[in-house]
Design a protein around this motif. Structure first.
Motif, PDB file in Angstrom:
ATOM      1  N   ILE A  42       0.837  -1.210   0.000  1.00 32.36           N
ATOM      2  CA  ILE A  42       0.000   0.000   0.000  1.00 32.36           C
ATOM      3  C   ILE A  42       0.869   1.257   0.000  1.00 32.36           C
ATOM      4  CG2 ILE A  42      -0.415   0.227   2.495  1.00 32.36           C
ATOM      5  CD1 ILE A  42      -3.314   1.065   1.726  1.00 32.36           C
ATOM      6  N   LEU A  43       1.984   1.239   0.702  1.00 33.71           N
ATOM      7  CA  LEU A  43       2.861   2.417   0.708  1.00 33.71           C
ATOM      8  C   LEU A  43       3.448   2.658  -0.681  1.00 33.71           C
ATOM      9  CD1 LEU A  43       4.730   2.127   4.132  1.00 33.71           C
ATOM     10  CD2 LEU A  43       2.675   3.431   3.568  1.00 33.71           C
ATOM     11  N   ARG A  44       3.803   1.586  -1.387  1.00 31.38           N
ATOM     12  CA  ARG A  44       4.328   1.731  -2.748  1.00 31.38           C
ATOM     13  C   ARG A  44       3.251   2.311  -3.666  1.00 31.38           C
ATOM     14  NH1 ARG A  44       5.674  -3.317  -4.027  1.00 31.38           N
ATOM     15  NH2 ARG A  44       3.877  -3.674  -5.375  1.00 31.38           N
ATOM     16  N   HIS A  45       2.030   1.822  -3.548  1.00 29.28           N
ATOM     17  CA  HIS A  45       0.940   2.337  -4.379  1.00 29.28           C
ATOM     18  C   HIS A  45       0.620   3.783  -4.034  1.00 29.28           C
ATOM     19  CE1 HIS A  45      -0.848  -1.643  -6.026  1.00 29.28           C
ATOM     20  NE2 HIS A  45       0.430  -1.519  -6.280  1.00 29.28           N
ATOM     21  N   ILE A  46       0.693   4.141  -2.763  1.00 33.66           N
ATOM     22  CA  ILE A  46       0.477   5.541  -2.378  1.00 33.66           C
ATOM     23  C   ILE A  46       1.528   6.421  -3.052  1.00 33.66           C
ATOM     24  CG2 ILE A  46       0.575   7.191  -0.468  1.00 33.66           C
ATOM     25  CD1 ILE A  46      -0.756   5.004   1.285  1.00 33.66           C
ATOM     26  N   CYS A  47       2.773   5.960  -3.090  1.00 30.22           N
ATOM     27  CA  CYS A  47       3.827   6.736  -3.770  1.00 30.22           C
ATOM     28  C   CYS A  47       3.481   6.965  -5.235  1.00 30.22           C
ATOM     29  CB  CYS A  47       5.174   6.021  -3.675  1.00 30.22           C
ATOM     30  SG  CYS A  47       5.951   6.098  -2.064  1.00 30.22           S
ATOM     31  N   HIS A  48       3.006   5.904  -5.900  1.00 33.91           N
ATOM     32  CA  HIS A  48       2.651   6.042  -7.317  1.00 33.91           C
ATOM     33  C   HIS A  48       1.532   7.066  -7.496  1.00 33.91           C
ATOM     34  CE1 HIS A  48       4.106   1.642  -8.150  1.00 33.91           C
ATOM     35  NE2 HIS A  48       5.097   2.452  -7.845  1.00 33.91           N
ATOM     36  N   VAL A  49       0.470   6.937  -6.710  1.00 36.10           N
ATOM     37  CA  VAL A  49      -0.676   7.839  -6.852  1.00 36.10           C
ATOM     38  C   VAL A  49      -0.274   9.265  -6.469  1.00 36.10           C
ATOM     39  CG1 VAL A  49      -3.077   8.272  -6.210  1.00 36.10           C
ATOM     40  CG2 VAL A  49      -2.283   5.917  -6.507  1.00 36.10           C
ATOM     41  N   CYS A  50       0.605   9.410  -5.483  1.00 39.83           N
ATOM     42  CA  CYS A  50       1.108  10.746  -5.133  1.00 39.83           C
ATOM     43  C   CYS A  50       1.740  11.420  -6.339  1.00 39.83           C
ATOM     44  CB  CYS A  50       2.157  10.652  -4.030  1.00 39.83           C
ATOM     45  SG  CYS A  50       1.534  10.483  -2.363  1.00 39.83           S
ATOM     46  N   THR A  51       2.540  10.678  -7.094  1.00 41.26           N
ATOM     47  CA  THR A  51       3.195  11.296  -8.242  1.00 41.26           C
ATOM     48  C   THR A  51       2.188  11.697  -9.305  1.00 41.26           C
ATOM     49  OG1 THR A  51       3.706   9.186  -9.317  1.00 41.26           O
ATOM     50  CG2 THR A  51       5.365  10.096  -7.839  1.00 41.26           C
ATOM     51  N   TRP A  52       1.145  10.881  -9.488  1.00 43.14           N
ATOM     52  CA  TRP A  52       0.106  11.261 -10.462  1.00 43.14           C
ATOM     53  C   TRP A  52      -0.530  12.577 -10.036  1.00 43.14           C
ATOM     54  CZ3 TRP A  52      -2.999   6.069 -10.079  1.00 43.14           C
ATOM     55  CH2 TRP A  52      -2.188   4.999 -10.494  1.00 43.14           C
ATOM     56  N   GLY A  88       2.804   3.972  11.668  1.00 43.22           N
ATOM     57  CA  GLY A  88       4.166   3.511  11.449  1.00 43.22           C
ATOM     58  C   GLY A  88       4.939   4.546  10.676  1.00 43.22           C
ATOM     59  N   PRO A  89       6.236   4.349  10.622  1.00 47.83           N
ATOM     60  CA  PRO A  89       7.084   5.337   9.956  1.00 47.83           C
ATOM     61  C   PRO A  89       6.841   5.385   8.452  1.00 47.83           C
ATOM     62  CG  PRO A  89       8.370   3.397  10.538  1.00 47.83           C
ATOM     63  CD  PRO A  89       6.996   3.207  11.137  1.00 47.83           C
ATOM     64  N   LEU A  90       7.068   6.554   7.911  1.00 43.80           N
ATOM     65  CA  LEU A  90       6.972   6.744   6.466  1.00 43.80           C
ATOM     66  C   LEU A  90       8.354   6.519   5.851  1.00 43.80           C
ATOM     67  CD1 LEU A  90       4.892  10.062   6.425  1.00 43.80           C
ATOM     68  CD2 LEU A  90       4.037   7.716   6.222  1.00 43.80           C
ATOM     69  N   THR A  91       8.377   5.890   4.707  1.00 41.88           N
ATOM     70  CA  THR A  91       9.645   5.691   4.017  1.00 41.88           C
ATOM     71  C   THR A  91      10.118   7.024   3.446  1.00 41.88           C
ATOM     72  OG1 THR A  91       8.578   5.236   1.896  1.00 41.88           O
ATOM     73  CG2 THR A  91       8.959   3.335   3.366  1.00 41.88           C
ATOM     74  N   PRO A  92      11.419   7.159   3.213  1.00 43.91           N
ATOM     75  CA  PRO A  92      11.906   8.405   2.598  1.00 43.91           C
ATOM     76  C   PRO A  92      11.228   8.680   1.255  1.00 43.91           C
ATOM     77  CG  PRO A  92      13.743   7.159   3.490  1.00 43.91           C
ATOM     78  CD  PRO A  92      12.526   6.277   3.607  1.00 43.91           C
ATOM     79  N   ARG A  93      10.997   7.647   0.480  1.00 39.90           N
ATOM     80  CA  ARG A  93      10.330   7.799  -0.821  1.00 39.90           C
ATOM     81  C   ARG A  93       8.907   8.327  -0.644  1.00 39.90           C
ATOM     82  NH1 ARG A  93       8.688   2.785  -4.662  1.00 39.90           N
ATOM     83  NH2 ARG A  93       7.813   3.975  -6.363  1.00 39.90           N
ATOM     84  N   LEU A  94       8.188   7.796   0.346  1.00 40.91           N
ATOM     85  CA  LEU A  94       6.825   8.250   0.590  1.00 40.91           C
ATOM     86  C   LEU A  94       6.815   9.680   1.108  1.00 40.91           C
ATOM     87  CD1 LEU A  94       3.826   7.772   0.576  1.00 40.91           C
ATOM     88  CD2 LEU A  94       4.035   6.619   2.786  1.00 40.91           C
ATOM     89  N   LYS A  95       7.758  10.015   1.968  1.00 43.18           N
ATOM     90  CA  LYS A  95       7.840  11.396   2.465  1.00 43.18           C
ATOM     91  C   LYS A  95       8.040  12.373   1.311  1.00 43.18           C
ATOM     92  CE  LYS A  95       9.587  10.586   7.105  1.00 43.18           C
ATOM     93  NZ  LYS A  95      10.715  10.799   8.037  1.00 43.18           N
ATOM     94  N   ALA A  96       8.938  12.019   0.394  1.00 43.15           N
ATOM     95  CA  ALA A  96       9.200  12.894  -0.755  1.00 43.15           C
ATOM     96  C   ALA A  96       7.955  13.015  -1.630  1.00 43.15           C
ATOM     97  CB  ALA A  96      10.379  12.358  -1.565  1.00 43.15           C
ATOM     98  N   LEU A  98       4.777  12.574  -0.718  1.00 45.79           N
ATOM     99  CA  LEU A  98       3.751  13.334   0.000  1.00 45.79           C
ATOM    100  C   LEU A  98       4.079  14.820   0.039  1.00 45.79           C
ATOM    101  CD1 LEU A  98       2.957  10.842   2.876  1.00 45.79           C
ATOM    102  CD2 LEU A  98       1.372  11.586   1.088  1.00 45.79           C
ATOM    103  N   ASP A  99       5.359  15.149   0.065  1.00 51.53           N
ATOM    104  CA  ASP A  99       5.734  16.562   0.050  1.00 51.53           C
ATOM    105  C   ASP A  99       5.362  17.196  -1.296  1.00 51.53           C
ATOM    106  OD1 ASP A  99       6.894  18.816   1.474  1.00 51.53           O
ATOM    107  OD2 ASP A  99       8.467  18.723  -0.052  1.00 51.53           O
ATOM    108  N   LEU A 100       5.545  16.442  -2.385  1.00 53.15           N
ATOM    109  CA  LEU A 100       5.116  16.943  -3.697  1.00 53.15           C
ATOM    110  C   LEU A 100       3.606  17.191  -3.712  1.00 53.15           C
ATOM    111  CD1 LEU A 100       7.127  14.613  -6.122  1.00 53.15           C
ATOM    112  CD2 LEU A 100       7.529  17.055  -5.691  1.00 53.15           C
ATOM    113  N   VAL A 101       2.853  16.280  -3.112  1.00 54.91           N
ATOM    114  CA  VAL A 101       1.396  16.433  -3.048  1.00 54.91           C
ATOM    115  C   VAL A 101       1.026  17.635  -2.195  1.00 54.91           C
ATOM    116  CG1 VAL A 101      -0.741  15.375  -2.192  1.00 54.91           C
ATOM    117  CG2 VAL A 101       0.894  14.012  -3.509  1.00 54.91           C
ATOM    118  N   ARG A 102       1.694  17.802  -1.055  1.00 56.34           N
ATOM    119  CA  ARG A 102       1.403  18.949  -0.186  1.00 56.34           C
ATOM    120  C   ARG A 102       1.622  20.259  -0.945  1.00 56.34           C
ATOM    121  NH1 ARG A 102       4.040  22.710   1.663  1.00 56.34           N
ATOM    122  NH2 ARG A 102       6.024  21.694   1.310  1.00 56.34           N
ATOM    123  N   GLN A 103       2.690  20.320  -1.730  1.00 54.34           N
ATOM    124  CA  GLN A 103       2.955  21.521  -2.522  1.00 54.34           C
ATOM    125  C   GLN A 103       1.838  21.765  -3.529  1.00 54.34           C
ATOM    126  OE1 GLN A 103       6.965  21.481  -4.193  1.00 54.34           O
ATOM    127  NE2 GLN A 103       7.699  20.452  -2.356  1.00 54.34           N
TER     128      GLN A 103
END
Length: 139
Positions: A42-52, A88-96, A98-103
């Motif tokens: 799920i964290l990997r998929h969240i990263c993908h959708v974040c980039t979209w 649980g902790p966020l991976t560095p990839r997920l943090k990055a 999510l930061d793009l999404v926040r922007q």
């Protein structure tokens, strides 16, 4: 000489989704909770959708009809997935990611004029489900 596979960039994932011949199926597969037997998936998929959501044009990420049929728009899918990410902790990839999404959220909410009430609501809902560390004020 060995070839080292580099991590795929956010632009790579955005381009793959944009060029998909059947975006509705991709969105449906990501939305299907049965696909998430592990937090890692799920964290990997969240990263993908974040980039979209962070990179692609508004008409792609906020409009379900652009993905075809009854699909969930990527912004709503990300809101849905973040509710199920667990603690649980966020991976560095997920943090990055999510930061793009926040922007993107900050940019969209700053552009109140010209935005429909529904569009504004979609971005506010996504903002609410971001992990706490992403609710900081813009610098």
């Amino acid at each position: 000489i060995t070839h080292v596979k580099s991590a795929k960039t956010p632009a790579y994932h955005a381009k793959r989704f944009l060029q998909s011949p059947d975006r509705a199926s991709v969105l449906a597969r990501y939305a299907d909770g049965d696909n998430y037997q592990s937090r890692k998936v799920i964290l990997r998929h969240i990263c993908h959708v974040c980039t979209w959501v962070a990179i692609l044009p508004d008409e792609v990420v906020t409009d379900a009809t652009s993905a075809g049929g009854n699909a969930m728009a990527p912004v709503r899918l990300l809101t849905h997935l973040l509710k199920f990410r667990g603690s649980g902790p966020l991976t560095p990839r997920l943090k990055a990611s999510l930061d793009l999404v926040r922007q993107r959220i900050d940019d969209k909410l700053d552009q109140i004029e010209g935005a429909t009430e529904e569009a504004h609501k979609v971005w506010k809902e996504l903002q609410k489900v971001l992990p706490d560390e992403f609710h900081k004020q813009k610098e």
